[in-house]
Scaffold this active site. Structure first.
Site, PDB file in Angstrom:
ATOM      1  N   ARG A 179       4.137  -3.760   4.777  1.00  0.00           N
ATOM      2  CA  ARG A 179       3.983  -4.701   3.648  1.00  0.00           C
ATOM      3  C   ARG A 179       5.125  -4.628   2.627  1.00  0.00           C
ATOM      4  NH1 ARG A 179       1.483  -5.684   7.221  1.00  0.00           N
ATOM      5  NH2 ARG A 179      -0.772  -5.883   7.424  1.00  0.00           N
ATOM      6  N   SER A 229      -7.181  -8.881   2.804  1.00  0.00           N
ATOM      7  CA  SER A 229      -7.414  -7.474   2.473  1.00  0.00           C
ATOM      8  C   SER A 229      -6.804  -7.204   1.107  1.00  0.00           C
ATOM      9  CB  SER A 229      -6.737  -6.561   3.492  1.00  0.00           C
ATOM     10  OG  SER A 229      -7.330  -6.773   4.744  1.00  0.00           O
ATOM     11  N   GLU A 299      -2.655  -4.684  -2.344  1.00  0.00           N
ATOM     12  CA  GLU A 299      -1.634  -5.386  -1.559  1.00  0.00           C
ATOM     13  C   GLU A 299      -1.327  -6.710  -2.252  1.00  0.00           C
ATOM     14  OE1 GLU A 299      -2.417  -5.647   2.683  1.00  0.00           O
ATOM     15  OE2 GLU A 299      -1.626  -7.690   2.690  1.00  0.00           O
TER      16      GLU A 299
HETATM   17  C1  LIG Z   1      -8.270 -15.119   4.391  1.00  0.00           C
HETATM   18  C2  LIG Z   1      -6.971 -14.368   4.291  1.00  0.00           C
HETATM   19  C3  LIG Z   1      -6.555 -13.594   5.370  1.00  0.00           C
HETATM   20  C4  LIG Z   1      -5.342 -12.882   5.293  1.00  0.00           C
HETATM   21  N1  LIG Z   1      -4.954 -12.139   6.367  1.00  0.00           N
HETATM   22  C5  LIG Z   1      -3.801 -11.450   6.318  1.00  0.00           C
HETATM   23  C6  LIG Z   1      -3.370 -10.660   7.434  1.00  0.00           C
HETATM   24  O1  LIG Z   1      -4.011 -10.615   8.475  1.00  0.00           O
HETATM   25  N2  LIG Z   1      -2.204  -9.966   7.316  1.00  0.00           N
HETATM   26  C7  LIG Z   1      -1.442  -9.998   6.176  1.00  0.00           C
HETATM   27  O2  LIG Z   1      -0.387  -9.340   6.133  1.00  0.00           O
HETATM   28  N3  LIG Z   1      -1.822 -10.755   5.108  1.00  0.00           N
HETATM   29  C8  LIG Z   1      -2.967 -11.470   5.150  1.00  0.00           C
HETATM   30  N4  LIG Z   1      -3.348 -12.220   4.070  1.00  0.00           N
HETATM   31  C9  LIG Z   1      -2.512 -12.225   2.841  1.00  0.00           C
HETATM   32  C10 LIG Z   1      -1.453 -13.350   2.799  1.00  0.00           C
HETATM   33  O3  LIG Z   1      -1.852 -14.454   3.590  1.00  0.00           O
HETATM   34  C11 LIG Z   1      -0.096 -12.852   3.273  1.00  0.00           C
HETATM   35  O4  LIG Z   1       0.396 -11.827   2.438  1.00  0.00           O
HETATM   36  C12 LIG Z   1       0.945 -14.001   3.302  1.00  0.00           C
HETATM   37  O5  LIG Z   1       2.085 -13.539   3.946  1.00  0.00           O
HETATM   38  C13 LIG Z   1       1.316 -14.509   1.915  1.00  0.00           C
HETATM   39  O6  LIG Z   1       2.071 -15.701   2.093  1.00  0.00           O
HETATM   40  P1  LIG Z   1       2.074 -16.863   0.997  1.00  0.00           P
HETATM   41  O7  LIG Z   1       2.993 -17.928   1.443  1.00  0.00           O
HETATM   42  O8  LIG Z   1       0.690 -17.279   0.679  1.00  0.00           O
HETATM   43  O9  LIG Z   1       2.729 -16.088  -0.238  1.00  0.00           O
HETATM   44  P2  LIG Z   1       2.265 -16.083  -1.769  1.00  0.00           P
HETATM   45  O10 LIG Z   1       0.920 -15.467  -1.889  1.00  0.00           O
HETATM   46  O11 LIG Z   1       2.471 -17.418  -2.375  1.00  0.00           O
HETATM   47  O12 LIG Z   1       3.348 -15.078  -2.354  1.00  0.00           O
HETATM   48  C14 LIG Z   1       3.339 -13.708  -2.001  1.00  0.00           C
HETATM   49  C15 LIG Z   1       4.659 -13.084  -2.458  1.00  0.00           C
HETATM   50  O13 LIG Z   1       5.708 -13.634  -1.653  1.00  0.00           O
HETATM   51  C16 LIG Z   1       6.730 -14.177  -2.480  1.00  0.00           C
HETATM   52  N5  LIG Z   1       7.288 -15.337  -1.772  1.00  0.00           N
HETATM   53  C17 LIG Z   1       6.607 -16.354  -1.194  1.00  0.00           C
HETATM   54  N6  LIG Z   1       7.461 -17.218  -0.604  1.00  0.00           N
HETATM   55  C18 LIG Z   1       8.713 -16.756  -0.843  1.00  0.00           C
HETATM   56  C19 LIG Z   1      10.023 -17.210  -0.515  1.00  0.00           C
HETATM   57  N7  LIG Z   1      10.233 -18.344   0.173  1.00  0.00           N
HETATM   58  N8  LIG Z   1      11.083 -16.476  -0.931  1.00  0.00           N
HETATM   59  C20 LIG Z   1      10.899 -15.317  -1.631  1.00  0.00           C
HETATM   60  N9  LIG Z   1       9.696 -14.847  -1.975  1.00  0.00           N
HETATM   61  C21 LIG Z   1       8.604 -15.550  -1.588  1.00  0.00           C
HETATM   62  C22 LIG Z   1       6.022 -14.556  -3.768  1.00  0.00           C
HETATM   63  O14 LIG Z   1       6.926 -14.597  -4.858  1.00  0.00           O
HETATM   64  C23 LIG Z   1       4.998 -13.438  -3.902  1.00  0.00           C
HETATM   65  O15 LIG Z   1       5.560 -12.308  -4.537  1.00  0.00           O
HETATM   66  C24 LIG Z   1      -4.553 -12.947   4.120  1.00  0.00           C
HETATM   67  C25 LIG Z   1      -4.964 -13.762   3.046  1.00  0.00           C
HETATM   68  C26 LIG Z   1      -6.161 -14.467   3.137  1.00  0.00           C
HETATM   69  C27 LIG Z   1      -6.558 -15.346   1.992  1.00  0.00           C
END
Ligand SMILES: Cc1cc2nc3c(=O)[nH]c(=O)nc-3n(C[C@H](O)[C@H](O)[C@H](O)COP(=O)(O)OP(=O)(O)OC[C@H]3O[C@@H](n4cnc5c(N)ncnc54)[C@H](O)[C@@H]3O)c2cc1C
Length: 306
Positions: A179, A229, A299
């Site tokens: 992570r 999580s 996380e």
């Molecule tokens: C139901 C559910 C299930 C999930 N299952 C998992 C799983 O199995 N495994 C897992 O690892 N995570 C899981 N997650 C958490 C989440 O989906 C991941 O961490 C995902 O990668 C976040 O992506 P996002 O685009 O939503 O980022 P955001 O939540 O919008 O941002 C997260 C971080 O990334 C940064 N960021 C986003 N895009 C960029 C970019 N283009 N450039 C630079 N920085 C950026 C943001 O500034 C922020 O700090 C889950 C979440 C939910 C709601």
């Protein structure tokens, strides 16, 4: 003072879509939390560069927003701008011969999986159900079911947050571990990601994706808003098991609850405030530390004012 600077930004970047004081509950999967000062939606690299230049020049705080599936904004709001990449970051292309798949940072993980299946490219299946964007997944080095972004990424195109210059970052320079990525320190904006996948049989790849989706739907509380999580996996333990063993499964505080399906998930049962969620987080952390001597680290990215 900063309000003036935000107003200037809106005037100087008239052609760029900007939403004032967006309710971040609408842009995050927790469906809770306060407002940001602005939501800026640059449609292409040039617009993004202009916005970043203005923000760094004026020393204005900002962060990149992906799909908001790993983010909680405190109820007092975030005094900075959220920058969400728009239309120009939705490109996606796969090459079956080389196994390379290149996509814009704002493409969803499910869409990447769809294109990989259609092109007959294997390796992405375990990540297919992560509800974020490709950029957010690389930033978090997201992973699931023994898969991780670090296993499939080859390189990324990024923009420097201060000077607006773009460059290619090879995997070896991404500092990927559980992570974590070097982007969390550098603040570079991820614009596009190239994955190295393996040619395979479309039908078999699709079956695997469906199998992972079925597992997810069975084991995770998909009907409630959450950020997945909530805690990182502490070394040698599973957060969900520690929380269950501490007797906290189903514990409710205000509108926030420890999921009774998967104790690693904190869910919004409907009307949770960010404060409810953070209070529940603290109770869980304290109880698990008292019972087992293990510190649970979130996380989820938590930002903004109380
Ligand atoms: C139901 C559910 C299930 C999930 N299952 C998992 C799983 O199995 N495994 C897992 O690892 N995570 C899981 N997650 C958490 C989440 O989906 C991941 O961490 C995902 O990668 C976040 O992506 P996002 O685009 O939503 O980022 P955001 O939540 O919008 O941002 C997260 C971080 O990334 C940064 N960021 C986003 N895009 C960029 C970019 N283009 N450039 C630079 N920085 C950026 C943001 O500034 C922020 O700090 C889950 C979440 C939910 C709601």
């Amino acid at each position: 003072m900063e309000k003036n600077k935000w107003r200037m930004l809106c005037e100087e970047c008239k052609e760029i879509k900007i939403i004032k004081e967006p309710d971040m509950g609408q842009y995050t999967s927790f469906k809770a939390g306060g407002r940001a000062a602005l939501l800026v939606l640059p449609d292409n690299q040039e617009e993004l560069r202009r916005v970043l230049e203005y923000m760094s020049g004026e020393e204005l705080p900002y962060m990149i927003l992906g799909n908001g599936s790993n983010l909680l904004v405190r109820d007092g709001g975030y005094e900075g701008a959220m920058i969400k990449l728009g239309e120009g970051f939705h490109n996606i292309e796969a090459n079956r011969k080389t196994g390379l798949l290149t996509a814009g940072a704002n493409v969803s993980m499910s869409q990447v999986a769809r294109v990989a299946v259609d092109a007959g490219l294997a390796g992405f299946e375990p990540l297919s159900g992560i509800p974020g964007t490709l950029g957010g997944a690389l930033y978090m080095n997201a992973g699931a079911y023994d898969g991780e972004m670090s296993f499939v990424v080859q390189e990324a195109l990024v923009m420097n947050r201060n000077c607006g210059e773009t460059r290619i970052v090879p995997k070896e320079e991404m500092g990927l571990s559980y992570r974590r990525s070097a982007f969390q320190e550098s603040g570079d904006v991820i614009l596009q990601v190239t994955l190295q996948l393996t040619p395979g049989d479309s039908k078999k790849i699709e079956d695997k994706v469906m199998e992972f989706t079925r597992k997810r739907n069975e084991k995770q509380p998909m009907n409630y808003p959450s950020a997945g999580s909530f805690f990182k996996r502490p070394e040698g333990y599973f957060a969900g098991k520690l929380i269950t063993d501490a007797g906290l499964k189903g514990l409710k505080l205000g509108g926030a609850q420890v999921s009774s399906l998967h104790a690693g998930f904190l869910i919004n049962t409907g009307e949770a405030t960010a404060e409810d969620i953070l209070l529940l987080m603290k109770v869980v952390q304290r109880t698990v530390a008292d019972r087992f001597g293990v510190e649970l680290e979130p996380e989820v990215r938590i930002i903004g004012k109380e």
